[in-house]
Design an enzyme around this catalytic site. Structure first.
Site, PDB file in Angstrom:
ATOM      1  N   GLN A  46      26.436  46.633  36.888  1.00 44.90           N
ATOM      2  CA  GLN A  46      26.809  46.416  35.491  1.00 44.90           C
ATOM      3  C   GLN A  46      27.360  47.695  34.864  1.00 44.90           C
ATOM      4  O   GLN A  46      26.981  48.807  35.240  1.00 44.90           O
ATOM      5  CB  GLN A  46      25.591  45.955  34.642  1.00 44.90           C
ATOM      6  CG  GLN A  46      25.277  44.492  34.745  1.00 44.90           C
ATOM      7  CD  GLN A  46      24.340  44.158  35.893  1.00 44.90           C
ATOM      8  OE1 GLN A  46      23.500  44.999  36.296  1.00 44.90           O
ATOM      9  NE2 GLN A  46      24.466  42.945  36.437  1.00 44.90           N
ATOM     10  N   ASN A  66      29.033  42.538  33.463  1.00 41.78           N
ATOM     11  CA  ASN A  66      28.773  42.373  34.891  1.00 41.78           C
ATOM     12  C   ASN A  66      29.933  42.916  35.714  1.00 41.78           C
ATOM     13  O   ASN A  66      31.031  43.164  35.193  1.00 41.78           O
ATOM     14  CB  ASN A  66      28.576  40.888  35.219  1.00 41.78           C
ATOM     15  CG  ASN A  66      27.204  40.386  34.829  1.00 41.78           C
ATOM     16  OD1 ASN A  66      26.210  41.080  34.958  1.00 41.78           O
ATOM     17  ND2 ASN A  66      27.169  39.162  34.327  1.00 41.78           N
ATOM     18  N   CYS A  75      20.376  43.078  29.610  1.00 38.02           N
ATOM     19  CA  CYS A  75      20.156  43.663  30.940  1.00 38.02           C
ATOM     20  C   CYS A  75      18.916  44.535  30.823  1.00 38.02           C
ATOM     21  O   CYS A  75      18.950  45.557  30.119  1.00 38.02           O
ATOM     22  CB  CYS A  75      21.365  44.486  31.380  1.00 38.02           C
ATOM     23  SG  CYS A  75      21.111  45.338  32.959  1.00 38.02           S
ATOM     24  N   HIS A 161      18.160  32.324  32.844  1.00 38.32           N
ATOM     25  CA  HIS A 161      17.532  32.474  34.166  1.00 38.32           C
ATOM     26  C   HIS A 161      16.983  31.138  34.660  1.00 38.32           C
ATOM     27  O   HIS A 161      16.387  30.389  33.871  1.00 38.32           O
ATOM     28  CB  HIS A 161      16.388  33.490  34.106  1.00 38.32           C
ATOM     29  CG  HIS A 161      16.866  34.896  33.921  1.00 38.32           C
ATOM     30  ND1 HIS A 161      17.141  35.732  34.965  1.00 38.32           N
ATOM     31  CD2 HIS A 161      17.172  35.589  32.782  1.00 38.32           C
ATOM     32  CE1 HIS A 161      17.556  36.903  34.492  1.00 38.32           C
ATOM     33  NE2 HIS A 161      17.600  36.838  33.169  1.00 38.32           N
ATOM     34  N   GLU A 210      22.133  37.537  40.900  1.00 41.31           N
ATOM     35  CA  GLU A 210      22.528  37.690  39.501  1.00 41.31           C
ATOM     36  C   GLU A 210      23.874  37.027  39.188  1.00 41.31           C
ATOM     37  O   GLU A 210      24.828  37.130  39.959  1.00 41.31           O
ATOM     38  CB  GLU A 210      22.630  39.178  39.122  1.00 41.31           C
ATOM     39  CG  GLU A 210      21.299  39.881  39.006  1.00 41.31           C
ATOM     40  CD  GLU A 210      21.403  41.154  38.192  1.00 41.31           C
ATOM     41  OE1 GLU A 210      22.292  41.218  37.301  1.00 41.31           O
ATOM     42  OE2 GLU A 210      20.624  42.094  38.454  1.00 41.31           O
ATOM     43  N   CYS A 219      16.295  43.057  39.121  1.00 45.76           N
ATOM     44  CA  CYS A 219      16.827  42.441  37.894  1.00 45.76           C
ATOM     45  C   CYS A 219      15.697  42.438  36.869  1.00 45.76           C
ATOM     46  O   CYS A 219      14.687  41.742  37.063  1.00 45.76           O
ATOM     47  CB  CYS A 219      17.306  41.027  38.182  1.00 45.76           C
ATOM     48  SG  CYS A 219      17.963  40.170  36.732  1.00 45.76           S
ATOM     49  N   GLY A 220      15.855  43.211  35.804  1.00 43.89           N
ATOM     50  CA  GLY A 220      14.789  43.356  34.812  1.00 43.89           C
ATOM     51  C   GLY A 220      14.537  42.070  34.053  1.00 43.89           C
ATOM     52  O   GLY A 220      13.392  41.600  33.953  1.00 43.89           O
TER      53      GLY A 220
HETATM   54  N1  LIG Z   1      23.569  39.470  35.581  1.00 41.13           N
HETATM   55  C1  LIG Z   1      22.906  39.344  34.283  1.00 41.13           C
HETATM   56  C2  LIG Z   1      23.031  40.645  33.458  1.00 41.13           C
HETATM   57  C3  LIG Z   1      22.296  41.836  34.097  1.00 41.13           C
HETATM   58  C4  LIG Z   1      20.821  41.594  34.213  1.00 41.13           C
HETATM   59  C5  LIG Z   1      20.038  42.535  35.124  1.00 41.13           C
HETATM   60  N2  LIG Z   1      20.735  43.560  35.809  1.00 41.13           N
HETATM   61  C6  LIG Z   1      18.773  43.053  34.437  1.00 41.13           C
HETATM   62  O1  LIG Z   1      18.268  44.130  34.794  1.00 41.13           O
HETATM   63  O2  LIG Z   1      18.257  42.316  33.545  1.00 41.13           O
HETATM   64  C7  LIG Z   1      23.525  38.157  33.509  1.00 41.13           C
HETATM   65  O3  LIG Z   1      24.672  37.806  33.809  1.00 41.13           O
HETATM   66  O4  LIG Z   1      22.853  37.624  32.619  1.00 41.13           O
END
Ligand SMILES: N[C@H](CCC[C@H](N)C(=O)O)C(=O)O
Length: 277
Positions: A46, A66, A75, A161, A210, A219-220
């Site tokens: 990202q 992204n 994120c 999610h 993701e 992925c947080g």
């Molecule tokens: N791919 C995710 C954004 C980055 C989330 C991820 N890298 C994190 O640490 O939350 C989306 O399209 O919603």
């Protein structure tokens, strides 16, 4: 024009971080895709952009793009790196930093031990919050994917999610089912796909395919969504340690309308400059 940036990561989920408070640049979608390329560009999962806030009660605006150039709502790993970055760059001296994102406000707190604690707000489960095409909020939704009938939990941390429980993340069909879930027509704005193995009520293993970036080392928001779905389903109890391929996060959530918090590391790798063609 040369754009200064910093390369950072949160548990191996890696970022190009750009200060557009003291610099000016317009980054188009195609440019972001080129910069994200790990051979022809800088390479990142990202791009994180620091801007002045639009809301006077906030310290910064936090924008996230992204690798495919799509701008998204949140994120989590990036939020921790954002907090370290704005303090390292002396854009603020605060320990508690309020940022506005497209998915809502976040409060970032740099702890004395160097970890960063993020108040991620209240997780939401109503299908319209993702959005997800379903008649009502349920603990589990049936989803026909690639000829299989899956049972998924869904949650929004500002970004969408889907969470699938698996017996063993090491053998989970992430490469096959991840893209199919991400692009499923019942998710009009696509979705992040989490594969969760419950180790104990206070411990899970997780892999995430993701949206817009493919499988990442961590992925947080995916960790937050998996824990929130697991607690709602009665499988987990707060706090929960989430073991991701890139490392561990601590997630706390008391349920219902309580705010969910995520705590973990943020690492600065190098500074650079790039010519914007
Ligand atoms: N791919 C995710 C954004 C980055 C989330 C991820 N890298 C994190 O640490 O939350 C989306 O399209 O919603």
């Amino acid at each position: 024009m040369l754009l200064h940036f910093t390369k950072m990561h949160g548990l191996g989920n890696d970022f190009m971080v750009v200060d557009l408070v003291t610099q000016r640049a317009r980054l188009e979608e195609a440019q972001i895709r080129r910069l994200a390329d790990r051979r022809f560009g800088i390479g990142f999962d990202q791009l994180l952009v620091v801007e002045p806030p639009r809301d006077p009660d906030m310290d910064f605006r936090y924008r996230i793009f992204n690798a495919d150039g799509s701008e998204v709502e949140n994120c989590g790993n990036g939020a921790r790196c954002f907090a370290r970055f704005v303090r390292d760059q002396r854009l603020t001296h605060k320990h508690e930093i309020r940022v506005e994102t497209a998915g809502g406000p976040l409060t970032l707190r740099v702890e004395d031990d160097g970890q960063v604690r993020v108040d991620m707000g209240v997780p939401r489960f109503a299908p319209e919050a993702l959005p997800f095409d379903a008649a009502e909020d349920r603990l589990r939704h049936a989803l026909e994917v690639a000829g299989e009938r899956l049972e998924i939990g869904v949650a929004s941390l500002g970004n969408p999610h889907a969470v699938l429980r698996v017996e063993d993340v090491d053998t989970a069909p992430v490469a096959r089912l991840g893209p199919a879930i991400e692009a499923h027509p019942r998710f009009p704005r696509r979705v992040n796909a989490g594969f969760m193995q419950v180790v104990s009520p206070h411990e899970i293993r997780l892999r995430v395919y993701e949206r817009g970036s493919g499988e990442t080392l961590a992925c947080g928001t995916g960790a937050c969504a998996a824990v929130a779905c697991g607690i709602r389903q009665g499988l987990l109890e707060s706090p929960v340690t989430v073991h991701l391929p890139g490392g561990d996060l601590r997630i706390e959530w008391a349920g219902d309308d309580a705010h969910l918090t995520m705590t973990g590391p943020a690492v600065r790798v190098f500074d650079g400059r790039v010519a914007l063609g």
